[in-house]
Design a protein around this motif. Sequence first.
Motif: not given
Length: 321
Positions: A68-72
């Motif tokens: 959650r909230g990171t990368g893609k």
Amino acid sequence: MSGYEHSDPFDEGRLPVGSIHRLHYEQYGKPDGKPVVYLHGGPGGHTQKSNTSYFNPSIYRVILLDQRGTGKSQPAPEIRENTTPDLVADIEALRVHLKIPKWHLVYGGSWGSTLALLYAQAYPDVVGSLVIWGIFTTSKAEIDWFRGPIGATTIFPEAFEAFVNHLPPEERGDLTGNYYKRLTCDDHATRVAAAREWNRWDLSIGSLTTDETTFKQLDDEEWSVPHAVLEAHYSVNDFWLEDGQIMKEGNLAKMRHIPVTIIQGRYDMVCPPQKAWELHKALPKSKLIWIPDAGHTPKEPGTRIKLLEACDDLAIQDFGA
């Protein structure tokens, strides 16, 4: 051993979780192969195709997940509805979504090892095996080692002084809390500057040796800001775990039947090796492999070789479905 080459993902998607998050995942390797989920570090890291290199594509079905909230995953960076219990539940939601009866292997390092252990304790019947490195159980002792007065800060005093000195003197009594305020403020320049210094400390102690290439990531704002924001977000909230929760007897008992391979750099300055030793002693079906010439990062040659060997060893075993 350079690792395995994978073709492009045979599948990718976004799984809605909670009220605002959509988790990005990708699948590589053999579509009907032995399923492995890769849990990245951080909090605030992300996956990339090169993470598949530990797994034989003719045997494994490799699932990469951006937390959650990171990368893609969307939205990013995002701290709302973003807690440790959320991330553990997301792993299970992805397993159900992909119709995987049981993970053959759950793989994770650093923060990924935390999630792997928590997931195995929460859902022990759907975990065939674990490969974990750079063990981190979020205990106060580990946090004190990382940013406290006795530990890594005494071994890298110049790097820690630079980390501290980014804040004005009146804010240095609560480093994590006041960095977090800057990382989550409305001023973009303040956030970026705080992220650079937060991550500079991480990178300074992450490997046995550093050179000019070590800190190139600091110029990548799309990596630097989410990584610092999420890591600080979890740190100021004590990772939403009780101190010593993972190592409690009742929780360890739930996963004692699971084969666990623990790989630990002897000179890991981020995650002190003591915890890997304690975990190994507590889990009778565990194997601990010390890397005598490595720090924290899995990119160090000795660690990488043993991670590849561990995944190859498990590839030929059968843990049922």
